[in-house]
Design an enzyme around this catalytic site. Structure first.
Site, PDB file in Angstrom:
ATOM      1  N   ASP A  58       1.157  -1.004   0.527  1.00  0.00           N
ATOM      2  CA  ASP A  58      -0.090  -0.206   0.162  1.00  0.00           C
ATOM      3  C   ASP A  58       0.693   1.169  -0.182  1.00  0.00           C
ATOM      4  O   ASP A  58       1.962   1.259   1.250  1.00  0.00           O
ATOM      5  CB  ASP A  58      -1.100  -0.773   0.996  1.00  0.00           C
ATOM      6  CG  ASP A  58      -2.034   0.637   1.013  1.00  0.00           C
ATOM      7  OD1 ASP A  58      -2.669   1.359  -0.100  1.00  0.00           O
ATOM      8  OD2 ASP A  58      -2.515   1.720   2.357  1.00  0.00           O
ATOM      9  N   HIS A 111      -3.699  13.897   1.256  1.00  0.00           N
ATOM     10  CA  HIS A 111      -3.746  12.910   1.969  1.00  0.00           C
ATOM     11  C   HIS A 111      -2.996  12.711   3.374  1.00  0.00           C
ATOM     12  O   HIS A 111      -2.544  13.247   4.683  1.00  0.00           O
ATOM     13  CB  HIS A 111      -3.929  11.710   1.522  1.00  0.00           C
ATOM     14  CG  HIS A 111      -4.219  11.077   2.430  1.00  0.00           C
ATOM     15  ND1 HIS A 111      -4.948  10.546   3.845  1.00  0.00           N
ATOM     16  CD2 HIS A 111      -3.559   9.772   2.989  1.00  0.00           C
ATOM     17  CE1 HIS A 111      -5.032   9.568   4.767  1.00  0.00           C
ATOM     18  NE2 HIS A 111      -3.829   9.053   3.977  1.00  0.00           N
ATOM     19  N   GLU A 149     -10.157   3.744   4.354  1.00  0.00           N
ATOM     20  CA  GLU A 149      -9.423   4.598   3.455  1.00  0.00           C
ATOM     21  C   GLU A 149      -9.929   4.241   1.779  1.00  0.00           C
ATOM     22  O   GLU A 149     -10.039   3.072   1.348  1.00  0.00           O
ATOM     23  CB  GLU A 149      -8.057   4.105   3.195  1.00  0.00           C
ATOM     24  CG  GLU A 149      -7.720   4.709   4.631  1.00  0.00           C
ATOM     25  CD  GLU A 149      -6.357   5.155   4.694  1.00  0.00           C
ATOM     26  OE1 GLU A 149      -5.719   3.789   3.802  1.00  0.00           O
ATOM     27  OE2 GLU A 149      -5.724   6.332   5.741  1.00  0.00           O
ATOM     28  N   GLU A 159      -9.885   4.226  -2.110  1.00  0.00           N
ATOM     29  CA  GLU A 159      -8.408   3.398  -2.842  1.00  0.00           C
ATOM     30  C   GLU A 159      -8.546   3.088  -3.981  1.00  0.00           C
ATOM     31  O   GLU A 159      -9.828   2.523  -4.181  1.00  0.00           O
ATOM     32  CB  GLU A 159      -7.359   3.075  -2.202  1.00  0.00           C
ATOM     33  CG  GLU A 159      -7.128   3.644  -0.549  1.00  0.00           C
ATOM     34  CD  GLU A 159      -6.017   2.845  -0.032  1.00  0.00           C
ATOM     35  OE1 GLU A 159      -4.462   2.370  -0.426  1.00  0.00           O
ATOM     36  OE2 GLU A 159      -5.029   3.351   1.315  1.00  0.00           O
ATOM     37  N   ASP A 194      -9.924   0.760   2.205  1.00  0.00           N
ATOM     38  CA  ASP A 194      -8.057   0.234   3.552  1.00  0.00           C
ATOM     39  C   ASP A 194      -8.068   0.568   5.003  1.00  0.00           C
ATOM     40  O   ASP A 194      -8.380   1.574   5.237  1.00  0.00           O
ATOM     41  CB  ASP A 194      -6.508   0.711   2.982  1.00  0.00           C
ATOM     42  CG  ASP A 194      -6.202   0.822   3.744  1.00  0.00           C
ATOM     43  OD1 ASP A 194      -5.720  -0.416   4.884  1.00  0.00           O
ATOM     44  OD2 ASP A 194      -4.630   0.995   4.264  1.00  0.00           O
ATOM     45  N   ARG A 210      -7.278   3.719  13.549  1.00  0.00           N
ATOM     46  CA  ARG A 210      -7.257   5.000  13.627  1.00  0.00           C
ATOM     47  C   ARG A 210      -6.318   4.986  15.375  1.00  0.00           C
ATOM     48  O   ARG A 210      -4.810   5.279  15.539  1.00  0.00           O
ATOM     49  CB  ARG A 210      -7.286   6.346  13.374  1.00  0.00           C
ATOM     50  CG  ARG A 210      -8.496   6.465  12.438  1.00  0.00           C
ATOM     51  CD  ARG A 210      -7.165   6.047  11.339  1.00  0.00           C
ATOM     52  NE  ARG A 210      -7.980   7.041  10.010  1.00  0.00           N
ATOM     53  CZ  ARG A 210      -6.849   6.221   8.880  1.00  0.00           C
ATOM     54  NH1 ARG A 210      -6.099   5.618   8.901  1.00  0.00           N
ATOM     55  NH2 ARG A 210      -7.671   7.100   7.194  1.00  0.00           N
ATOM     56  N   GLN A 244      -3.437   2.757  14.906  1.00  0.00           N
ATOM     57  CA  GLN A 244      -2.348   2.919  14.637  1.00  0.00           C
ATOM     58  C   GLN A 244      -1.939   4.275  15.235  1.00  0.00           C
ATOM     59  O   GLN A 244      -0.470   4.283  15.168  1.00  0.00           O
ATOM     60  CB  GLN A 244      -3.107   3.654  13.298  1.00  0.00           C
ATOM     61  CG  GLN A 244      -2.050   4.159  11.984  1.00  0.00           C
ATOM     62  CD  GLN A 244      -2.867   4.311  11.393  1.00  0.00           C
ATOM     63  OE1 GLN A 244      -4.407   4.921  10.680  1.00  0.00           O
ATOM     64  NE2 GLN A 244      -2.154   5.673  10.295  1.00  0.00           N
ATOM     65  N   LYS A 251      -3.920  -1.817  10.333  1.00  0.00           N
ATOM     66  CA  LYS A 251      -4.717  -2.308   8.996  1.00  0.00           C
ATOM     67  C   LYS A 251      -4.382  -3.346   8.423  1.00  0.00           C
ATOM     68  O   LYS A 251      -5.519  -4.002   7.676  1.00  0.00           O
ATOM     69  CB  LYS A 251      -2.941  -1.264   8.078  1.00  0.00           C
ATOM     70  CG  LYS A 251      -2.841  -0.161   8.239  1.00  0.00           C
ATOM     71  CD  LYS A 251      -3.599   0.899   7.314  1.00  0.00           C
ATOM     72  CE  LYS A 251      -3.519   2.265   7.531  1.00  0.00           C
ATOM     73  NZ  LYS A 251      -4.390   3.216   5.977  1.00  0.00           N
ATOM     74  N   THR A 303      -9.311  -5.712   3.913  1.00  0.00           N
ATOM     75  CA  THR A 303      -8.775  -4.939   3.063  1.00  0.00           C
ATOM     76  C   THR A 303     -10.114  -5.321   2.240  1.00  0.00           C
ATOM     77  O   THR A 303      -9.680  -6.343   1.708  1.00  0.00           O
ATOM     78  CB  THR A 303      -7.110  -5.071   2.637  1.00  0.00           C
ATOM     79  OG1 THR A 303      -6.694  -5.085   3.213  1.00  0.00           O
ATOM     80  CG2 THR A 303      -7.050  -4.007   1.465  1.00  0.00           C
ATOM     81  N   GLU A 347      -9.599  12.528   8.219  1.00  0.00           N
ATOM     82  CA  GLU A 347      -9.865  13.300   7.666  1.00  0.00           C
ATOM     83  C   GLU A 347     -11.014  14.765   7.241  1.00  0.00           C
ATOM     84  O   GLU A 347     -11.330  16.142   7.703  1.00  0.00           O
ATOM     85  CB  GLU A 347      -9.259  13.867   6.249  1.00  0.00           C
ATOM     86  CG  GLU A 347      -8.047  13.064   6.384  1.00  0.00           C
ATOM     87  CD  GLU A 347      -7.449  13.078   4.762  1.00  0.00           C
ATOM     88  OE1 GLU A 347      -7.560  11.811   3.937  1.00  0.00           O
ATOM     89  OE2 GLU A 347      -6.477  13.638   3.687  1.00  0.00           O
TER      90      GLU A 347
HETATM   91 MN    MN Z   1      -3.865   2.752   2.782  1.00  0.00          MN
END
Ligand code: MN
Length: 427
Positions: A135, A142, A208, A210, A242, A246, A249, A262, A266, A372
């Site tokens: 990834d 971002h 996420e 993507e 993804d 948080r 993380q 993560k 996925t 975000e």
């Molecule tokens: Mn990602």
């Protein structure tokens, strides 16, 4: 070899609803399970799923060199291994078979019955056996937003970011296709103001937004693929969610980067849209300043104009679209990512998957994560039913869609849709 399958004047004898992501110019590749429990490689036109294994058995690919069981498999890896020439020949042939002027299969009801399924009657599987998953982190917007929140607003981008397509090695064992629900992970976090961590369900589950590209066998160990050749090794693209925890993380990511925050899930869209089908949608990527090192320099259009959106759907409520953005905002291109990936001699195989990194646009309504969009939970989003979200709640479904469109054709990805369930309970 010309990409005849992209002819925008061509119409299919199969019905294609207006605004479908899958006109005859798309011809994506996937793997599905029929009602009779048969797994096959297939394609899709409109709302019809097409069994390529059956087509091959009935000799519709005569004249194209393919192994006998090329499409009677549960993955696309062998087909992808065959390389760009084979992909083109097969897509061109499929376009021919389903062209409205071609009566061969159109007027053979017995064959049609064997080959064509209603899309709702098949179950989409993972399209490839993903050996390795990487990834990237290639959206400047971002990386800047995350840098401002997690580190230092004045030095949001780390010094390497403008020189390296930053990435990490993910985990392929928990990649699942659209429609498969996932569980809220349990993990170690450090509550605000505390010095001792706790262990329990993550409280900050995020998506996420993507895309990802799927590669063919690119190199031998030790060999770098030069930037001007690297696009030949990219088969196609999917949408990717993804899933990210948080709070886990934040506590675990220093110094080695993402790990358990993560790799619990996925999700990807099941149809691989080929780079050939996306060819009409090439655009310039953002100007890179400073200029990257020579091995990453390229001229011309190497990004793609792909409209993307994310919606959240609570149980028994209509979805609310919470972000709209575009793949073209990405700072580093897929070719730069793949060349960089092989630059140390790292081997890349057929069916490897490379995530783009969260795709955030320049405006707050185009950000690709809840982190975000709500700015770390400070500005909750209100959904259609009046409820608020800072992050994703149990039993919410996250739906990502993507499509390209010009005056002549719409090429889409369908969707990746997955529901977040409460933590797994061991029986
Ligand atoms: Mn990602």
């Amino acid at each position: 070899m010309p990409i005849l399958a992209n002819d925008t004047n061509r119409k299919s004898w199969l019905e294609v609803p207006e605004n479908s992501d899958f006109p005859i110019q798309n011809i994506p590749f996937g793997v599905f399970l029929t009602k009779e429990n048969i797994v096959t490689v297939g394609t899709r036109i409109g709302n019809s799923a097409i069994d390529l294994g059956a087509l091959q058995q009935m000799n519709y690919f005569a004249g194209i060199e393919l192994t006998d069981d090329m499409f009677m498999q549960d993955t696309l890896n062998d087909f992808i291994s065959d390389g760009q020439k084979t992909w083109r020949l097969v897509r061109n042939r499929i376009a021919e078979i389903f062209d409205e002027t071609n009566s061969k299969l159109r007027d053979n009801l017995k064959h049609r019955d064997i080959v064509i399924f209603e899309i709702d009657d098949v179950e989409m599987q993972l399209p490839v056996l993903i050996g390795d998953y990487t990834d990237f982190y290639s959206s400047k917007e971002h990386a800047t937003n995350v840098g401002k929140m997690f580190r230092d607003p004045d030095n949001a981008l780390l010094p390497n970011w403008l020189h390296i397509p930053v990435g990490y090695h993910g985990r392929s064992s928990t990649i699942v296709p659209s429609g498969i629900p996932i569980h809220r992970p349990i993990g170690q976090t450090l509550p605000a103001g505390e010095t001792t961590p706790v262990f329990g369900p993550s409280r900050l589950i995020d998506f996420e937004l993507e895309t990802a590209f799927i590669t063919t066998d690119a190199n031998v160990m030790g060999e770098m693929i030069p930037i001007n050749e690297v696009e030949e090794y990219i088969f196609g693209m999917v949408l990717l969610n993804d899933w990210s925890a948080r709070d886990i993380q934040k506590w675990e990511y220093v110094p080695l980067g993402p790990f358990l925050a993560k790799n619990f899930a996925t999700s990807i869209s099941p149809w691989i849209v080929t780079m050939d089908a996306l060819e009409p949608f090439r655009v310039l990527s953002p100007k890179q300043d400073p200029s990257p090192l020579p091995y990453l320099q390229q001229k011309g259009k190497h990004s793609f104009d792909i409209n993307l959106e994310v919606a959240i759907q609570p149980e028994n409520v209509e979805p609310t679209v919470i972000s709209k953005t575009n793949f073209k905002y990405m700072y580093w291109t897929m070719s730069q990512q793949l060349t960089h990936h092989t630059s140390n001699g790292c081997r890349v195989n057929s069916g490897d998957m490379m995530g783009s990194g969260t795709i955030s646009g320049p405006t707050p309504d185009s950000y690709g994560s809840m982190l975000e969009l709500t700015w770390g939970g400070k500005n909750p989003i209100t959904l259609i039913d009046g409820t608020e979200r800072k992050f994703i709640n149990d039993n919410d479904t996250v739906i990502m869609k993507g499509f390209c469109k010009n005056g002549q054709v719409r090429i889409g990805f369908g969707e990746v849709s997955s529901k977040l369930l409460p933590p797994f309970v061991r029986k």
